[in-house]
Motif scaffolding. Sequence first.
Motif, PDB file in Angstrom:
ATOM      1  N   LYS A 281      -9.937 -36.734 -51.199  1.00 32.31           N
ATOM      2  CA  LYS A 281      -8.893 -36.829 -52.225  1.00 32.31           C
ATOM      3  C   LYS A 281      -9.229 -37.929 -53.239  1.00 32.31           C
ATOM      4  O   LYS A 281      -9.059 -37.753 -54.446  1.00 32.31           O
ATOM      5  CB  LYS A 281      -7.547 -37.110 -51.558  1.00 32.31           C
ATOM      6  N   LYS A 282      -9.713 -39.064 -52.756  1.00 30.32           N
ATOM      7  CA  LYS A 282     -10.063 -40.173 -53.655  1.00 30.32           C
ATOM      8  C   LYS A 282     -11.238 -39.805 -54.548  1.00 30.32           C
ATOM      9  O   LYS A 282     -11.245 -40.111 -55.744  1.00 30.32           O
ATOM     10  CB  LYS A 282     -10.408 -41.417 -52.833  1.00 30.32           C
ATOM     11  N   VAL A 283     -12.248 -39.130 -53.948  1.00 31.88           N
ATOM     12  CA  VAL A 283     -13.429 -38.732 -54.726  1.00 31.88           C
ATOM     13  C   VAL A 283     -13.032 -37.762 -55.826  1.00 31.88           C
ATOM     14  O   VAL A 283     -13.464 -37.882 -56.981  1.00 31.88           O
ATOM     15  CB  VAL A 283     -14.500 -38.110 -53.805  1.00 31.88           C
ATOM     16  N   VAL A 284     -12.193 -36.793 -55.489  1.00 27.14           N
ATOM     17  CA  VAL A 284     -11.765 -35.795 -56.470  1.00 27.14           C
ATOM     18  C   VAL A 284     -10.954 -36.467 -57.576  1.00 27.14           C
ATOM     19  O   VAL A 284     -11.095 -36.139 -58.760  1.00 27.14           O
ATOM     20  CB  VAL A 284     -10.943 -34.685 -55.776  1.00 27.14           C
ATOM     21  N   LYS A 285     -10.106 -37.411 -57.183  1.00 25.23           N
ATOM     22  CA  LYS A 285      -9.274 -38.101 -58.174  1.00 25.23           C
ATOM     23  C   LYS A 285     -10.118 -38.914 -59.139  1.00 25.23           C
ATOM     24  O   LYS A 285      -9.843 -38.968 -60.338  1.00 25.23           O
ATOM     25  CB  LYS A 285      -8.273 -39.005 -57.455  1.00 25.23           C
ATOM     26  N   GLU A 286     -11.188 -39.524 -58.622  1.00 25.31           N
ATOM     27  CA  GLU A 286     -12.030 -40.391 -59.453  1.00 25.31           C
ATOM     28  C   GLU A 286     -13.083 -39.619 -60.243  1.00 25.31           C
ATOM     29  O   GLU A 286     -13.355 -39.928 -61.401  1.00 25.31           O
ATOM     30  CB  GLU A 286     -12.723 -41.429 -58.574  1.00 25.31           C
TER      31      GLU A 286
END
Length: 534
Positions: A281-286
């Motif tokens: 989720k963090k990777v996709v958000k960034e």
Amino acid sequence: MMCMWSSWWDTFHEYQYHHKHELSGAILTLFITITTAAAALWWLHQYRKSTPPLPPGPAGLPLVGYLPFLGQNLHRDLSRLACLYGPIYKFWLGNKLCVVISSPSLLKQVVRDQDTVFSNRDPVVSMTVASYGGNDIAFAPYGPAWRRLRKIFVGKMLSNSVLDNLSGLRRKTVKESVSRIYGAGIGTPVDIGSLAMLTAVNSVLTMLCGASSVKGEEGDAVNLAELRKASAEIVVLFGKPNVSDLFPWLAWLDIQGIAKETRKVRRVFEVMIDSAIEKTKKVVKEKGTGGDESKDFVQFLFDLHEHGDDKTSITMPQLKAMLMDIVVGGTDTTTTMVEWTMAELLKHPEAMRKVQEELTQVVGLTNMVEESHLSELTYLNAVVKETFRLHPPLPFLIPRCPSQSTTVGGYYIPKGTKVFLNVWDIQRDPSIWENPLEFRPERFLVNNNVEKFDFSGNNLHFLPFGTGRRICAGIPLGERLLSYVLASFLHSFDWKVPPNAKLELSDTFGIVVKKQEPLTAIPTPRLSNLELYS
């Protein structure tokens, strides 16, 4: 006297007059009863004539069934019964009818002629719990949902382009294992099974959730020691006899606590999966989502969960169950086959010599093995196949279950029967294989047999991964990882049995047939450039 007769006659006529309707009804009822009984007997006779008999088999105890099959040598018990009853026979476990098929011709009727009928599974309780209610590839019932999941799994996740892109992660983990062996010190015995499990778990986890999620024994994201233990435990639970599997109506009681224990072990994997999902989720958000080739497995499946269309969207239970398939299937089978292959090579030094000579010629003693070398390692390929022939990890594959009543070999197979496909016997059949109990990799080098006997299930004499619609979906990954680990260990080190140690090949049955005693061997560095071990 005449008066008496006349009186009786009059009385009879009067009775007949008053009761003729009752008599007619009784006669009609009797006629109908006799006719119905005769029709029922005729129908039963015709049914018995038209319905084939059940296969032959041993008599079991009332309610319990055939007790010998609750032991540790199921594969050998079933082989002995095949000698007594032939290539198809039945036995009862509790109130569950089981049928064993041990010949290619009969197996063809199941996996070719009636593959759709026999494409369902009959999972035990632990398998159902581990797969979140049958939401995976291995244990899900055959149907549109399963076909969709398999298409995603095979066509997308395990495509050549995706596996090629992840090869760097596998290379890193395998090289770390080679360095770990070297660092233990020359002359130090190594537990091959534990080493193989560590390597497989590392490799699979890095492909699942990226290299940064694997921290080591005391890592925050993944506790490798705990995961290795959980992977081994869940396979044991899959093969453990369970009362509720023999008597399904007792399943809700969970008398032996197997469902509870499976949930406990499954939770270990869930911690890792949940951590990987949060990271994704963090990777996709960034950074957003990249192409499929740039994603690890969790990223790939999470994208389908969040953004898939009607044909590709998956639920969270399906996501977790598919990842469980990869972790359990990719680690335990690889570990088992590394140990069996190394044991056979240590038992047959001439075969070991040929493998290492081929590695020297193809790779060279100044280089580490790369996955690009694997296609040129013909003799190692034959060794792997011969090991799978003698030691198929799942000797009966995963049992099938017909969706409707049918016949096989002239015998009646009722709907819901648990059907075992005995590849253990087929791959040791003396009418198919010359000297079948001997370890002879050369048998796969004659007449292009390496290509003829591949892992795709096209040849019904060699089926370590199954065939048909329910063939193992993880073959592309499993074949690469197994061959790469073996080639790296055999090229980097010479191996010998410790002094006074006895090398034996006895086995024990779970759902996977493993070596009964752990294999230990002493490695000696083989490469000329010692810097390669660092």
